[in-house]
Design a protein around this motif. Structure first.
Motif, PDB file in Angstrom:
ATOM      1  N   GLU A 299      79.994  44.854  22.083  1.00  0.00           N
ATOM      2  CA  GLU A 299      78.646  45.252  22.513  1.00  0.00           C
ATOM      3  C   GLU A 299      77.631  45.183  21.377  1.00  0.00           C
ATOM      4  OE1 GLU A 299      77.594  46.128  25.476  1.00  0.00           O
ATOM      5  OE2 GLU A 299      79.437  46.412  26.630  1.00  0.00           O
ATOM      6  N   GLU A 300      78.108  45.229  20.149  1.00  0.00           N
ATOM      7  CA  GLU A 300      77.213  45.180  18.992  1.00  0.00           C
ATOM      8  C   GLU A 300      76.866  43.756  18.583  1.00  0.00           C
ATOM      9  OE1 GLU A 300      76.057  48.012  17.771  1.00  0.00           O
ATOM     10  OE2 GLU A 300      77.300  49.155  19.170  1.00  0.00           O
ATOM     11  N   ARG A 301      77.507  42.765  19.226  1.00  0.00           N
ATOM     12  CA  ARG A 301      77.317  41.380  18.801  1.00  0.00           C
ATOM     13  C   ARG A 301      77.160  40.458  20.018  1.00  0.00           C
ATOM     14  NH1 ARG A 301      81.047  38.768  14.770  1.00  0.00           N
ATOM     15  NH2 ARG A 301      79.125  37.541  14.537  1.00  0.00           N
ATOM     16  N   ILE A 302      76.095  40.690  20.763  1.00  0.00           N
ATOM     17  CA  ILE A 302      75.752  39.851  21.908  1.00  0.00           C
ATOM     18  C   ILE A 302      74.451  39.129  21.569  1.00  0.00           C
ATOM     19  CG2 ILE A 302      75.142  39.799  24.352  1.00  0.00           C
ATOM     20  CD1 ILE A 302      76.823  42.340  24.700  1.00  0.00           C
ATOM     21  N   TYR A 303      74.498  37.801  21.602  1.00  0.00           N
ATOM     22  CA  TYR A 303      73.381  36.982  21.119  1.00  0.00           C
ATOM     23  C   TYR A 303      72.855  36.077  22.233  1.00  0.00           C
ATOM     24  CZ  TYR A 303      75.649  38.516  16.839  1.00  0.00           C
ATOM     25  OH  TYR A 303      76.211  39.295  15.869  1.00  0.00           O
ATOM     26  N   LEU A 304      71.569  35.761  22.140  1.00  0.00           N
ATOM     27  CA  LEU A 304      70.907  34.895  23.109  1.00  0.00           C
ATOM     28  C   LEU A 304      70.161  33.802  22.367  1.00  0.00           C
ATOM     29  CD1 LEU A 304      69.958  34.408  26.092  1.00  0.00           C
ATOM     30  CD2 LEU A 304      67.994  35.888  25.554  1.00  0.00           C
ATOM     31  N   TRP A 305      70.353  32.546  22.813  1.00  0.00           N
ATOM     32  CA  TRP A 305      69.581  31.458  22.220  1.00  0.00           C
ATOM     33  C   TRP A 305      69.371  30.379  23.270  1.00  0.00           C
ATOM     34  CZ3 TRP A 305      70.438  26.198  20.916  1.00  0.00           C
ATOM     35  CH2 TRP A 305      71.700  25.697  21.289  1.00  0.00           C
ATOM     36  N   GLY A 306      68.402  29.507  23.008  1.00  0.00           N
ATOM     37  CA  GLY A 306      68.159  28.402  23.915  1.00  0.00           C
ATOM     38  C   GLY A 306      67.380  27.295  23.248  1.00  0.00           C
ATOM     39  N   HIS A 307      67.454  26.115  23.877  1.00  0.00           N
ATOM     40  CA  HIS A 307      66.803  24.914  23.362  1.00  0.00           C
ATOM     41  C   HIS A 307      65.729  24.475  24.354  1.00  0.00           C
ATOM     42  CE1 HIS A 307      67.381  20.464  21.847  1.00  0.00           C
ATOM     43  NE2 HIS A 307      66.180  20.944  21.583  1.00  0.00           N
ATOM     44  N   SER A 308      64.525  24.199  23.861  1.00  0.00           N
ATOM     45  CA  SER A 308      63.411  23.705  24.670  1.00  0.00           C
ATOM     46  C   SER A 308      63.068  24.737  25.751  1.00  0.00           C
ATOM     47  CB  SER A 308      63.766  22.343  25.262  1.00  0.00           C
ATOM     48  OG  SER A 308      62.645  21.717  25.813  1.00  0.00           O
ATOM     49  N   MET A 309      63.243  24.399  27.037  1.00  0.00           N
ATOM     50  CA  MET A 309      63.020  25.378  28.094  1.00  0.00           C
ATOM     51  C   MET A 309      63.858  26.631  27.857  1.00  0.00           C
ATOM     52  SD  MET A 309      63.670  24.929  32.222  1.00  0.00           S
ATOM     53  CE  MET A 309      65.469  25.044  32.098  1.00  0.00           C
ATOM     54  N   GLY A 310      65.063  26.423  27.329  1.00  0.00           N
ATOM     55  CA  GLY A 310      65.923  27.558  27.020  1.00  0.00           C
ATOM     56  C   GLY A 310      65.387  28.425  25.899  1.00  0.00           C
ATOM     57  N   GLY A 311      64.603  27.831  24.987  1.00  0.00           N
ATOM     58  CA  GLY A 311      63.965  28.619  23.943  1.00  0.00           C
ATOM     59  C   GLY A 311      62.931  29.561  24.531  1.00  0.00           C
ATOM     60  N   ALA A 312      62.111  29.037  25.470  1.00  0.00           N
ATOM     61  CA  ALA A 312      61.135  29.885  26.146  1.00  0.00           C
ATOM     62  C   ALA A 312      61.848  30.975  26.944  1.00  0.00           C
ATOM     63  CB  ALA A 312      60.252  29.040  27.060  1.00  0.00           C
ATOM     64  N   GLY A 313      62.965  30.593  27.594  1.00  0.00           N
ATOM     65  CA  GLY A 313      63.746  31.575  28.324  1.00  0.00           C
ATOM     66  C   GLY A 313      64.295  32.667  27.431  1.00  0.00           C
ATOM     67  N   THR A 314      64.629  32.308  26.195  1.00  0.00           N
ATOM     68  CA  THR A 314      65.132  33.299  25.242  1.00  0.00           C
ATOM     69  C   THR A 314      64.069  34.349  24.935  1.00  0.00           C
ATOM     70  OG1 THR A 314      66.711  31.765  24.242  1.00  0.00           O
ATOM     71  CG2 THR A 314      65.967  33.621  22.879  1.00  0.00           C
ATOM     72  N   TYR A 315      62.854  33.915  24.631  1.00  0.00           N
ATOM     73  CA  TYR A 315      61.775  34.869  24.360  1.00  0.00           C
ATOM     74  C   TYR A 315      61.557  35.787  25.569  1.00  0.00           C
ATOM     75  CZ  TYR A 315      60.068  32.454  20.119  1.00  0.00           C
ATOM     76  OH  TYR A 315      59.931  31.922  18.859  1.00  0.00           O
ATOM     77  N   TYR A 316      61.566  35.196  26.761  1.00  0.00           N
ATOM     78  CA  TYR A 316      61.282  35.965  27.964  1.00  0.00           C
ATOM     79  C   TYR A 316      62.402  36.955  28.290  1.00  0.00           C
ATOM     80  CZ  TYR A 316      60.714  37.148  32.853  1.00  0.00           C
ATOM     81  OH  TYR A 316      60.616  37.851  34.033  1.00  0.00           O
ATOM     82  N   LEU A 317      63.651  36.480  28.329  1.00  0.00           N
ATOM     83  CA  LEU A 317      64.760  37.367  28.680  1.00  0.00           C
ATOM     84  C   LEU A 317      65.007  38.423  27.613  1.00  0.00           C
ATOM     85  CD1 LEU A 317      67.200  34.770  30.261  1.00  0.00           C
ATOM     86  CD2 LEU A 317      65.939  36.587  31.441  1.00  0.00           C
ATOM     87  N   ALA A 318      64.700  38.101  26.368  1.00  0.00           N
ATOM     88  CA  ALA A 318      64.779  39.121  25.324  1.00  0.00           C
ATOM     89  C   ALA A 318      63.771  40.230  25.605  1.00  0.00           C
ATOM     90  CB  ALA A 318      64.517  38.503  23.956  1.00  0.00           C
ATOM     91  N   SER A 319      62.573  39.841  26.049  1.00  0.00           N
ATOM     92  CA  SER A 319      61.542  40.824  26.375  1.00  0.00           C
ATOM     93  C   SER A 319      61.934  41.685  27.571  1.00  0.00           C
ATOM     94  CB  SER A 319      60.218  40.113  26.691  1.00  0.00           C
ATOM     95  OG  SER A 319      59.704  39.437  25.570  1.00  0.00           O
ATOM     96  N   ARG A 320      62.636  41.088  28.507  1.00  0.00           N
ATOM     97  CA  ARG A 320      63.043  41.814  29.716  1.00  0.00           C
ATOM     98  C   ARG A 320      64.212  42.761  29.467  1.00  0.00           C
ATOM     99  NH1 ARG A 320      60.763  42.491  34.456  1.00  0.00           N
ATOM    100  NH2 ARG A 320      62.418  41.660  35.764  1.00  0.00           N
ATOM    101  N   TYR A 321      65.102  42.375  28.560  1.00  0.00           N
ATOM    102  CA  TYR A 321      66.315  43.160  28.315  1.00  0.00           C
ATOM    103  C   TYR A 321      66.524  43.360  26.805  1.00  0.00           C
ATOM    104  CZ  TYR A 321      66.867  41.374  33.045  1.00  0.00           C
ATOM    105  OH  TYR A 321      66.641  41.023  34.368  1.00  0.00           O
TER     106      TYR A 321
END
Length: 276
Positions: free
Chosen positions: A149-171
């Motif tokens: 639980e201490e090491r859960i990471y999110l990343w994305g490329h192109s559209m996935g990069g935008a999704g990373t910023y958004y989903l990070a903001s949501r959760y």
């Protein structure tokens, strides 16, 4: 408690990103959305039933050979670019070898359709389902495997990069570290900067990207610096939009090197610098 910022308007979410995702994407799924690209036997192609719609949605999973349920593993949730198959990122040069070496579980959700946007584009049914799919798959993996639980990471490329910023903001309470490659921005309307300012962030950008100009990444990093965020900016000289990471294991390795440094317990130890 997870903070949920208000969903953006379509105009604000599309600002500067229309070249990545067309605006006429509907919520209707197509057969091609379920196509896969990777034949590597280490990749597990799975499906689940989206409870709200009854649809069968695919995702891809990698579990390192040394996985031991008695020792929770770090998890890397990886978001593909627009139009790509759900397992596309599994084929990036060196990604699976590095995940094996460092002991990472890697999952690549579809995002409901191949151009779904993961929710950052607006407030349509497509956006709801795209966001929902990512989080459904995330929870499936957490329920099925022993995840740290201490090491859960999110990343994305192109559209996935935008999704990373958004989903990070949501959760924002979920993620120990974030990375965006050639996509998204801290200054975009779909980002709650205050919600994610505590999360270490890696930004990787090609200097010659003609789809998402490097100036946008630099602007995003400047905002991180203004907020006092722990961050690392790596700009690849001569790098394009896609091949500079998908075919270069040294660039892919930056993801693992960064995530290896940060966790929820040690977030203050993340690097805080820019390397143009």
């Amino acid at each position: 408690m997870v903070r949920h910022p208000a969903r953006p308007t379509m105009i604000a979410a599309l600002l500067g990103l229309a070249i990545l995702v067309p605006t006429d994407v509907s919520a209707q799924r197509e057969a091609r959305d379920d196509e896969y690209a990777v034949n590597d036997p280490r990749v597990r192609h799975r499906t689940y039933t989206m409870e709200e719609t009854g649809e069968t949605i695919p995702y891809a999973l990698f579990v390192p050979s040394g996985y031991d349920p008695a020792s929770p593993a770090p998890l890397m949730v990886s978001l593909h670019g627009a139009g790509r198959q759900y397992d596309w990122l599994m084929n990036y040069a060196g990604l699976l070898d590095l995940a094996e070496h460092h002991g990472y579980v890697v999952v690549t959700p579809l995002g409901y359709t191949r151009r779904g946007g993961y929710g950052y584009r607006g407030d349509s049914e497509q956006d709801w389902r795209a966001e929902q799919d990512v989080m459904n798959v995330f929870r499936l993996v957490k329920d099925d495997l022993a995840i740290d639980e201490e090491r859960i990471y999110l990343w994305g490329h192109s559209m996935g990069g935008a999704g990373t910023y958004y989903l990070a903001s949501r959760y924002p309470d979920v993620w120990a570290g974030l990375a965006a490659v050639a996509g998204g921005s801290m200054t975009a309307g779909y980002v709650d900067a205050d919600a994610i300012r505590h999360i270490p962030f890696l930004v990787i950008q090609g200097s010659q990207d003609r789809v998402v100009p490097a100036a946008r990444a630099r602007e995003s990093v400047a905002k991180m610096r203004e907020l006092g965020m722990q961050h690392l900016y790596i700009e690849i000289p001569g790098g394009d939009h896609s091949l500079f990471i998908s075919r270069d294991p040294e660039v892919v390795e930056h993801l693992f090197s960064f995530f290896n440094l940060v966790s929820k317990k040690t977030q203050a130890g993340a690097p805080n610098e820019s390397t143009p």
